[in-house]
Write an enzyme that holds these catalytic residues in place. Structure first.
Site, PDB file in Angstrom:
ATOM      1  N   ASP B  20       0.849  -1.212   0.000  1.00 27.69           N
ATOM      2  CA  ASP B  20       0.000   0.000   0.000  1.00 27.69           C
ATOM      3  C   ASP B  20       0.875   1.249   0.000  1.00 27.69           C
ATOM      4  OD1 ASP B  20      -2.005  -1.853   0.553  1.00 27.69           O
ATOM      5  OD2 ASP B  20      -2.811  -0.765   2.261  1.00 27.69           O
ATOM      6  N   VAL B 102      -4.607   4.836   0.398  1.00 29.24           N
ATOM      7  CA  VAL B 102      -4.776   3.608  -0.378  1.00 29.24           C
ATOM      8  C   VAL B 102      -5.334   2.554   0.556  1.00 29.24           C
ATOM      9  CG1 VAL B 102      -3.459   1.693  -1.422  1.00 29.24           C
ATOM     10  CG2 VAL B 102      -3.082   4.038  -2.187  1.00 29.24           C
ATOM     11  N   CYS B 103      -6.189   1.693   0.000  1.00 24.75           N
ATOM     12  CA  CYS B 103      -6.701   0.524   0.734  1.00 24.75           C
ATOM     13  C   CYS B 103      -7.480   1.020   1.968  1.00 24.75           C
ATOM     14  CB  CYS B 103      -5.527  -0.391   1.078  1.00 24.75           C
ATOM     15  SG  CYS B 103      -5.940  -2.084   1.533  1.00 24.75           S
ATOM     16  N   THR B 104      -7.295   0.390   3.105  1.00 22.23           N
ATOM     17  CA  THR B 104      -8.026   0.807   4.303  1.00 22.23           C
ATOM     18  C   THR B 104      -7.474   2.097   4.912  1.00 22.23           C
ATOM     19  OG1 THR B 104      -6.676  -0.679   5.641  1.00 22.23           O
ATOM     20  CG2 THR B 104      -8.783  -1.525   4.882  1.00 22.23           C
ATOM     21  N   GLY B 152      -8.234   1.998  -4.090  1.00 18.75           N
ATOM     22  CA  GLY B 152      -8.793   0.764  -3.534  1.00 18.75           C
ATOM     23  C   GLY B 152      -7.712  -0.097  -2.893  1.00 18.75           C
TER      24      GLY B 152
END
Lengths: 227, 227
Positions: B20, B102-104, B152
């Site tokens: 990430d 990014v991501c969580t 995402g």
């Protein structure tokens, strides 16, 4: 996969391109039953491009053997002339079932004498150096020739490592890892290869590479002369 | 780009998913005129998933301001409950022109109160937690809502960072970076999203996520209660 732990050794070095290493590492470290060891010739902290420093690498000399040996790219022609690194790499390679690389990591495998007569991938900008080591350049993103699996430039390491994961742990495992890392790429531009990049982008990258071309070719020739 | 150096602060934390962070870092660190600072709340070494340790991060408290603030995902709901990290994140966010994740990492921005009424991306497995923070989940790979740009899951960070590079430095720059990192992805499987993954792969990932679902939801609720 064999019952015993499958040992993956990632041999890194100063000046490597960190995404060559971190992309595959993300995938390798999610293979159940595999143990991943990050190693370097001196051990300890290793600085990559982009000013990232990876702490706590193991000394290659302390590692007896491995099942899979992996080398990322970056300052590959420099490390190919580092006799201590290359000695340890050859020793580990002799024990490995699989020899693998991403990007210009194939030049390091080549300089170790491991790619004679074998097809290999490499970053598009440096692929022409492979024949210095008797290797056959292949423009594919992931190239398999027997027990040698190599990936192209930088981000090709993700595709490469999924191929390796499928080889070691089966397709469902590789597909599970792909889903977990949401690898459904959607590049905002079609500029990832010289054949598709807009002319201005290609010119910009070639201009940045130009001063390095002669230097890296000379370093690769010095490494080849040692073979 | 402004004449003054464009300061990118990457706020990382223990247990983050390293790709990430390292995917975008590769791209951010190639933007001419941008200075990239890797920071953490305590400063010093930070251990990510996959047992990688990044040495020498700066203390967030020592950084006065930034132009772009970036947060990767991983142990996001844990860090969202780390009051010292969140205090520094809010302070830096107040100075930034762009807020990114990014991501969580979007759950961390959300827990900082920065996504109220805003659309954001997140890893597919945790996207449903965004509304706890008043954010609007968006399944796109890269989501832009005003000055907030989010990616995402994990590998979406590469697509995300190319969008950011184009925003900061123009399309030709982003295309040049894409070419330099040979980002012409060719996944060996079509398993990157729940909608396309083979049922066995989806079941395997869901089985691994299952024990975490209640725990992370509870941690997100605790963080949301602080808002």
């Amino acid at each position: 996969m064999a019952e015993a732990e499958f040992l993956i050794v990632e041999s890194i070095y100063p000046g490597m391109t960190q995404l060559d290493f971190t992309g595959p590492h993300t995938i390798f470290s999610r293979i159940p039953g595999a143990k991943v060891v990050v190693a370097s010739e001196p051990g300890g902290p290793i600085a990559s491009d982009g000013d990232l420093v990876f702490a706590g690498t193991r000394r290659m000399a302390e590692i007896e053997r491995c099942d899979l040996l992996f080398v990322p790219g970056g300052a590959a022609t420099e490390v190919a002339n580092d006799e201590a690194f290359m000695r340890e790499l050859r020793r580990l390679a002799a024990s490995a079932r699989y020899l693998t690389s991403v990007c210009t990591g194939s030049l390091v495998l080549g300089a170790a004498g491991l790619l004679k007569g074998r097809r290999a991938a490499c970053h598009w900008g440096w692929r022409h150096l492979l024949p210095l080591f008797g290797a056959i350049p292949d423009p594919a993103r992931v190239v398999r020739d027997g027990n040698i699996i190599t990936g192209g430039g930088v981000t090709a390491g993700i595709d490469f490592a999924l191929v390796v994961a499928a080889e070691i742990g089966g397709e469902t495992l590789a597909q599970s890892i792909q889903l977990a890392i949401e690898y459904a790429p959607a590049p905002p531009f079609d500029s990832g290869r010289p054949e598709t990049a807009p002319p201005e982008a290609l010119a910009a990258v070639k201009a940045r590479m130009a001063p390095l071309l002669a230097e890296r070719a000379a370093a690769a020739e010095r490494a080849a002369a040692r073979l």
